[in-house]
Design an enzyme around this catalytic site. Structure first.
Site, PDB file in Angstrom:
ATOM      1  N   GLU A 162       0.242  -0.873   2.063  1.00  0.00           N
ATOM      2  CA  GLU A 162       1.480  -0.083   1.940  1.00  0.00           C
ATOM      3  C   GLU A 162       1.616   0.921   3.086  1.00  0.00           C
ATOM      4  O   GLU A 162       1.658   2.140   2.883  1.00  0.00           O
ATOM      5  CB  GLU A 162       1.507   0.606   0.573  1.00  0.00           C
ATOM      6  CG  GLU A 162       1.427  -0.410  -0.549  1.00  0.00           C
ATOM      7  CD  GLU A 162       1.494   0.188  -1.955  1.00  0.00           C
ATOM      8  OE1 GLU A 162       1.083   1.333  -2.135  1.00  0.00           O
ATOM      9  OE2 GLU A 162       1.958  -0.517  -2.869  1.00  0.00           O
ATOM     10  N   GLU A 358       1.817  -7.686  -4.349  1.00  0.00           N
ATOM     11  CA  GLU A 358       1.525  -6.898  -5.553  1.00  0.00           C
ATOM     12  C   GLU A 358       2.770  -6.929  -6.413  1.00  0.00           C
ATOM     13  O   GLU A 358       3.878  -6.697  -5.918  1.00  0.00           O
ATOM     14  CB  GLU A 358       1.222  -5.427  -5.217  1.00  0.00           C
ATOM     15  CG  GLU A 358      -0.082  -5.186  -4.513  1.00  0.00           C
ATOM     16  CD  GLU A 358      -0.340  -3.701  -4.248  1.00  0.00           C
ATOM     17  OE1 GLU A 358       0.184  -2.852  -5.000  1.00  0.00           O
ATOM     18  OE2 GLU A 358      -1.040  -3.403  -3.277  1.00  0.00           O
TER      19      GLU A 358
HETATM   20  C1  BG6 Z   1       0.195   0.229  -5.272  1.00  0.00           C
HETATM   21  C2  BG6 Z   1      -1.184   0.431  -4.759  1.00  0.00           C
HETATM   22  O1  BG6 Z   1       0.957   1.318  -4.852  1.00  0.00           O
HETATM   23  O2  BG6 Z   1       0.443   0.234  -6.612  1.00  0.00           O
HETATM   24  C3  BG6 Z   1      -2.276   0.339  -5.802  1.00  0.00           C
HETATM   25  O3  BG6 Z   1      -1.455  -0.455  -3.713  1.00  0.00           O
HETATM   26  C4  BG6 Z   1      -1.802   0.852  -7.140  1.00  0.00           C
HETATM   27  O4  BG6 Z   1      -3.422   0.988  -5.325  1.00  0.00           O
HETATM   28  C5  BG6 Z   1      -0.579   0.032  -7.545  1.00  0.00           C
HETATM   29  O5  BG6 Z   1      -2.789   0.834  -8.116  1.00  0.00           O
HETATM   30  C6  BG6 Z   1       0.004   0.380  -8.892  1.00  0.00           C
HETATM   31  O6  BG6 Z   1       0.277   1.754  -8.985  1.00  0.00           O
HETATM   32  P1  BG6 Z   1      -0.407   2.636 -10.109  1.00  0.00           P
HETATM   33  O7  BG6 Z   1      -0.204   4.038  -9.672  1.00  0.00           O
HETATM   34  O8  BG6 Z   1       0.270   2.292 -11.364  1.00  0.00           O
HETATM   35  O9  BG6 Z   1      -1.847   2.246 -10.102  1.00  0.00           O
END
Ligand code: BG6
Length: 460
Positions: A162, A358
């Protein structure tokens, strides 16, 4: 038109080292910045995470059963070079080398993220993180070591998770000290430029050292909907989208800062200092495809970008909950159509393959009296997003390489909240109690195995 996904389409999961490994003081590892950063009250710390360092055989077997053919993990910099500026730790190299071999033996293609928000704590204390061009060069050295040791087997790489977040939060770059005489905003965007140069150095090096490997640019992307129907609100949303993520994607894809970005910074006195050769390097270091994380869309009321505060503060003032969308307990709106929108926009701008790296939803879960987690909401979330992705591919002509979920085996959230779970597999621990860390497939586990094993055909 053939409406089947291509053979070799990637299905799998993404994780980071600090959210999975644990073993914080084992294997010759140095102190990572995560080891000494306090977590919020009531959340866990990072010392154990889900203990993947000791349990990855079991985790790989679970991924194999879910028909994964792709796994993206990050390397913990301080396992490879404990202080960031000292010698290579062979035990750390061996840990990742074994992991890679075992993934490949299970038919799972590995992807390495070099930095997922972390770095050796020493680099933060001594150099102020990515505020320093010395750290940029130390990062390039670390990348070189990883290419030398793993490049024979790993063909998918990314520099920064990111990357656009480096222009949003200074903590992501671990560059907390603002130099005297500089505003916080000027500092933030200087550091974001340094990170861009680090990304470019490592990209160029990969192409030279491992010519058959691919570098993916990586951003976190959200689209912005105007809360009102005014042209001004619409314009504000478009600018927010550009400033939040697209300026980084533009450099990754074309090697040049877009004019809206340089103009935005120059008008406010925030344009970063460039070193000789920076612009040439950027032009020589474009990526091979565009990866992104997508969880939610955002809705904004009317606003403008002022001349005092960084863009993100101006956006934050205007985010409202979208009444047309359901949200998770954490207020993240579930919006599969938004994924189609992003895929189209990103692909059509550059005609470069795009890659969903993701996606997922957080939920609070516990084993029920039968020892099960019946997470139908998660199945629905992924089904909707895969369907939206297929529409982008089959109706809009997008070249998408794969659908990779976040945290397929439960891991603590980015703020170390174990209660926020994303996985198809439950991990038996809480924020305050490590229990036995047992892995228990949820209802979505069988669904994922079927969906991925049928190459996205069977989503029922
Ligand atoms: C992304 C990151 O922003 O989102 C992860 O790459 C993160 O590290 C994921 O865990 C989900 O966000 P969160 O804050 O719900 O864990």
């Amino acid at each position: 038109m053939n409406k089947q996904l291509p053979k070799g389409f990637f299905w799998g999961g993404s994780v980071s080292s600090f959210q999975t490994e644990g073993a914080w003081d084992e294997g010759g590892k140095g102190v990572s910045i995560y080891d000494i950063t306090p977590t919020p009250e009531g959340h866990a710390d990072w010392k154990v995470a889900i203990d993947a360092y000791h349990r990855y055989d079991e985790d790989i077997e679970l991924m194999r059963q879910m028909n994964f053919n792709f796994y993206r993990f990050s390397i913990c910099w301080s396992r490879i070079i404990p202080n960031g500026d000292d010698e290579v730790n062979e035990e750390g190299v061996k840990f990742y080398s074994d992991l890679i071999d075992k993934l490949l033996a299970a038919g799972i293609e590995p992807m390495i993220t070099l930095v997922h928000f972390d770095m050796p704590a020493h680099l933060v204390k001594k150099y102020n993180g990515f505020a320093s061009r010395t750290v940029v060069d130390l990062f390039a050295r670390y990348a070189k070591v990883c290419y030398e040791r793993f490049g024979d087997r790993v063909k998918h790489w990314m520099t920064f998770n990111e990357q656009n977040l480096h222009s949003v939060f200074i903590r992501v770059s671990n560059a907390y000290d603002v130099p005297e005489g500089k505003s916080e905003a000027a500092h933030l965007y200087q550091v974001a430029h340094n990170v861009m140069i680090a990304h470019c150095k490592a990209t160029k090096l990969l192409h030279e050292m491992v010519p058959d490997a691919k570098m993916g640019g990586m951003t976190t992307v959200t689209n912005y909907y105007p809360a009102t129907m005014t042209p001004e609100n619409n314009l504000f949303c478009q600018q927010a989208y550009n400033y939040h993520s697209q300026w980084v994607v533009e450099v990754q894809a074309t090697g040049k800062y877009p004019a809206y970005w340089t103009t935005y910074l120059k008008n406010r006195g925030w344009y970063p200092e460039m070193e000789e050769g920076d612009e040439e390097l950027m032009l020589e270091s474009t990526v091979d495809y565009l990866c992104f994380s997508y969880y939610r869309s955002n809705t904004l009321t009317e606003g403008t970008f002022d001349y005092e505060r960084p863009f993100n503060d101006c956006i934050e003032d205007h985010i409202i909950q979208n009444p047309h969308l359901d949200a998770t307990e954490w207020g993240w709106e579930k919006d599969a159509v938004g994924l189609r929108w992003i895929l189209c926009d990103m692909y059509q701008r550059y005609r470069m393959p795009v890659f969903i790296l993701e996606n997922g939803m957080g939920a609070r879960e516990e084993l029920d009296e039968n020892g099960e987690v019946n997470d139908d909401y998660r199945i629905e979330y992924h089904r909707n997003h895969i369907e939206a992705m297929k529409q982008a591919m089959f109706e809009d002509g997008v070249d998408c390489l794969g659908y990779i979920v976040w945290g397929p085996i439960d891991i603590p959230s980015s703020s170390c909240e174990v209660a926020k779970r994303y996985g198809f597999v439950f991990v038996n621990r809480t924020d305050t109690d490590l229990r036995d860390l047992r892995r228990v497939p949820k209802k979505s586990f069988a669904w994922a195995a079927k969906a991925f094993g049928s190459n996205g055909e069977d989503l029922a």
